[in-house]
Scaffold this motif. Structure first.
Motif, PDB file in Angstrom:
ATOM      1  N   UNK A  29      56.713  31.460  43.984  1.00 43.42           N
ATOM      2  CA  UNK A  29      55.903  30.774  43.373  1.00 43.42           C
ATOM      3  C   UNK A  29      54.413  30.839  43.936  1.00 43.42           C
ATOM      4  N   UNK A  30      53.625  30.922  42.952  1.00 46.92           N
ATOM      5  CA  UNK A  30      52.130  31.291  43.150  1.00 46.92           C
ATOM      6  C   UNK A  30      51.384  29.780  42.791  1.00 46.92           C
ATOM      7  N   UNK A  31      51.043  29.209  44.141  1.00 48.63           N
ATOM      8  CA  UNK A  31      50.314  28.178  44.161  1.00 48.63           C
ATOM      9  C   UNK A  31      48.768  28.165  44.949  1.00 48.63           C
ATOM     10  N   UNK A  32      48.581  29.496  45.147  1.00 52.16           N
ATOM     11  CA  UNK A  32      47.179  29.571  45.680  1.00 52.16           C
ATOM     12  C   UNK A  32      45.987  29.351  44.848  1.00 52.16           C
ATOM     13  N   UNK A  33      44.842  29.043  45.402  1.00 48.36           N
ATOM     14  CA  UNK A  33      43.630  29.022  44.492  1.00 48.36           C
ATOM     15  C   UNK A  33      43.216  30.199  44.200  1.00 48.36           C
ATOM     16  N   UNK A  34      42.529  30.121  42.996  1.00 42.14           N
ATOM     17  CA  UNK A  34      41.694  31.185  42.408  1.00 42.14           C
ATOM     18  C   UNK A  34      40.526  31.752  42.946  1.00 42.14           C
TER      19      UNK A  34
ATOM     20  N   UNK B 134      43.872  39.216  41.063  1.00 44.39           N
ATOM     21  CA  UNK B 134      44.590  40.322  40.878  1.00 44.39           C
ATOM     22  C   UNK B 134      45.663  40.481  42.311  1.00 44.39           C
ATOM     23  N   UNK B 135      46.026  39.206  42.798  1.00 47.56           N
ATOM     24  CA  UNK B 135      46.642  39.301  43.964  1.00 47.56           C
ATOM     25  C   UNK B 135      48.262  39.996  43.803  1.00 47.56           C
ATOM     26  N   UNK B 136      48.859  39.918  42.381  1.00 48.40           N
ATOM     27  CA  UNK B 136      50.039  40.267  42.015  1.00 48.40           C
ATOM     28  C   UNK B 136      49.938  41.353  41.091  1.00 48.40           C
ATOM     29  N   UNK B 137      50.090  42.398  41.486  1.00 56.65           N
ATOM     30  CA  UNK B 137      50.094  43.777  40.383  1.00 56.65           C
ATOM     31  C   UNK B 137      51.214  44.470  40.663  1.00 56.65           C
ATOM     32  N   UNK B 138      51.460  45.627  40.007  1.00 60.93           N
ATOM     33  CA  UNK B 138      52.391  46.451  39.863  1.00 60.93           C
ATOM     34  C   UNK B 138      52.866  46.592  41.403  1.00 60.93           C
TER      35      UNK B 138
ATOM     36  N   UNK C 273      46.442  29.769  38.777  1.00 64.13           N
ATOM     37  CA  UNK C 273      45.433  30.327  37.922  1.00 64.13           C
ATOM     38  C   UNK C 273      45.959  31.897  37.471  1.00 64.13           C
ATOM     39  N   UNK C 274      45.511  31.810  36.064  1.00 66.89           N
ATOM     40  CA  UNK C 274      45.951  33.293  35.516  1.00 66.89           C
ATOM     41  C   UNK C 274      45.578  34.337  36.397  1.00 66.89           C
ATOM     42  N   UNK C 275      44.281  34.557  36.585  1.00 69.34           N
ATOM     43  CA  UNK C 275      43.520  35.534  37.198  1.00 69.34           C
ATOM     44  C   UNK C 275      44.373  36.155  38.577  1.00 69.34           C
TER      45      UNK C 275
ATOM     46  N   UNK D 169      57.954  32.511  34.822  1.00 67.54           N
ATOM     47  CA  UNK D 169      57.605  31.129  34.127  1.00 67.54           C
ATOM     48  C   UNK D 169      56.090  31.237  34.695  1.00 67.54           C
ATOM     49  N   UNK D 170      55.405  31.053  33.136  1.00 69.63           N
ATOM     50  CA  UNK D 170      53.891  31.161  33.400  1.00 69.63           C
ATOM     51  C   UNK D 170      53.185  29.866  32.768  1.00 69.63           C
ATOM     52  N   UNK D 171      52.186  29.125  33.620  1.00 73.47           N
ATOM     53  CA  UNK D 171      51.615  27.923  32.981  1.00 73.47           C
ATOM     54  C   UNK D 171      50.012  28.150  32.962  1.00 73.47           C
ATOM     55  N   UNK D 172      49.535  29.263  33.491  1.00 71.39           N
ATOM     56  CA  UNK D 172      48.125  29.850  33.356  1.00 71.39           C
ATOM     57  C   UNK D 172      48.120  31.265  32.938  1.00 71.39           C
ATOM     58  N   UNK D 173      47.000  31.494  32.370  1.00 75.96           N
ATOM     59  CA  UNK D 173      46.756  32.785  31.883  1.00 75.96           C
ATOM     60  C   UNK D 173      45.468  33.377  32.321  1.00 75.96           C
ATOM     61  N   UNK D 174      45.023  34.743  32.177  1.00 78.24           N
ATOM     62  CA  UNK D 174      43.878  35.318  32.316  1.00 78.24           C
ATOM     63  C   UNK D 174      42.846  34.870  31.188  1.00 78.24           C
ATOM     64  N   UNK D 175      43.143  34.448  29.929  1.00 79.83           N
ATOM     65  CA  UNK D 175      42.278  34.075  29.081  1.00 79.83           C
ATOM     66  C   UNK D 175      42.865  32.709  28.296  1.00 79.83           C
ATOM     67  N   UNK D 176      42.460  31.827  28.448  1.00 80.58           N
ATOM     68  CA  UNK D 176      42.988  30.592  27.783  1.00 80.58           C
ATOM     69  C   UNK D 176      42.201  29.878  26.818  1.00 80.58           C
TER      70      UNK D 176
END
Length: 320
Positions: free
Chosen positions: A206-211, A217-221, A238-240, A260-267
């Motif tokens: 679960x990602x709950x960190x501030x942007x 890009x904390x989570x990449x390939x 946050x999506x980014x 499961x995603x609630x936030x995106x890079x572009x909204x």
């Protein structure tokens, strides 16, 4: 003379009435559409206070046009839509609305986790589309939640609230944070681990960190490759923070089980975004804090923050 304020979206009447008692209020009357940039640039020219949402880019260029602005009150926890350095240089106070949405966002985070693990949306569509013909042993089988390992990235207020909920499911809770939190470990039975260990060991991340620049890009390939093939990624921050291209590839290739995603890079998200074509992702339109009570509390707190600055009182939530 009453100070002038501008509200960038239609908010509940009771909050507007509260502000009108102390201020001259102008407001963008649309509730579903953001104020156009050209309108916002014109409106900020003579105001003392700006009441805005995360949909508004309060950048240096806008702040330069606001010659008498004293406060920017953001009706959100995050504030990556505001140029904090530029505001500080101009002596403009920036506030946000944390705390009041903690439990509601934690509820949504856990709901999204459960919906993704048990394929709730997919199963509902399966029934509505007329595909349910019989019961079969492995039909729409998902992942267990009870007794699983939960990894939380970002142990702030919301992270702690999610950890409390996880206790009811007898989950082992790992966490990674900028700083270790011994009190949280003692109270909630959480375990601090390095990021790589969290990703390798967790059934749910679960990602709950501030942007921030550090979490972009904390989570990449690279990070996704460390996760279990049965693992589920949840992002209500946050999506980014998550690279969407890399996430798409990981989901498409079954490198991880689901997301499961609630936030995106572009909204709002582009409907051509390939993530929306996948069946192993649950997507939501940034509704983490979307309960009636919580949104009212956020709106009211944003009003209080704005009024406090304008009338020389100390607001509850100052960023700069």
């Amino acid at each position: 003379m009453k100070p002038k304020i501008y509200i960038t979206r239609k908010i509940p009447d009771e909050i507007v009435n509260k502000l009108e008692q102390e201020c001259q209020v102008r407001m963008w009357e649309e509730s579903e559409a953001p104020v156009p940039r050209e309108v916002l640039e014109k409106e900020v020219a003579d105001i003392d206070g700006l009441y805005c949402l995360l949909t508004e880019s309060v950048d240096k260029d806008l702040l330069d046009k606001a010659t008498s602005l004293k406060v920017v009150s953001n009706m959100a926890v995050g504030y990556n839509n505001i140029d904090i350095d530029a505001a500080a240089e101009k002596g403009i106070t920036v506030t946000n609305t944390p705390g009041v949405l903690t439990e509601t966002t934690a509820d949504l985070t856990f709901a999204l986790l459960m919906a993704t693990a048990r394929r709730i949306v997919e199963a509902s569509d399966y029934l509505k589309n007329g595909d349910w013909k019989t019961w079969s042993p492995m039909q729409l089988t998902g992942q267990d939640i009870f007794g699983a390992t939960l990894g939380i990235i970002g142990m702030g207020r919301i992270g702690e609230a999610v950890a409390r909920r996880a206790r009811g499911f007898d989950m082992e809770v790992l966490y990674n944070n900028r700083s270790r939190k011994p009190k949280v470990e003692e109270e909630l039975g959480t375990t601090y681990v390095a990021m790589e260990d969290l990703l390798r060991q967790s059934d749910f991340v679960c990602i709950l960190a501030p942007y921030t620049p550090e979490t972009e890009n904390l989570i990449t390939a690279k990070e996704l490759a460390l996760m279990k093939e049965t693992a589920i990624l949840i992002n209500t921050a946050r999506g980014g923070i998550v690279n969407e291209t890399d996430l798409y590839e990981a989901l498409k290739n079954k490198q991880i089980w689901a997301a499961g995603i609630d936030t995106f890079e572009k909204e709002p998200i582009d409907l051509e975004n390939p993530l929306l074509k996948l069946d192993n992702i649950v997507t939501l339109p940034h509704i983490g804090s979307a309960s009636i009570k919580t949104r009212m509390k956020m709106a009211d707190l944003a009003a209080d923050n704005l009024l406090s600055v304008l009338f020389s009182e100390k607001p509850q939530n100052v960023i700069v």
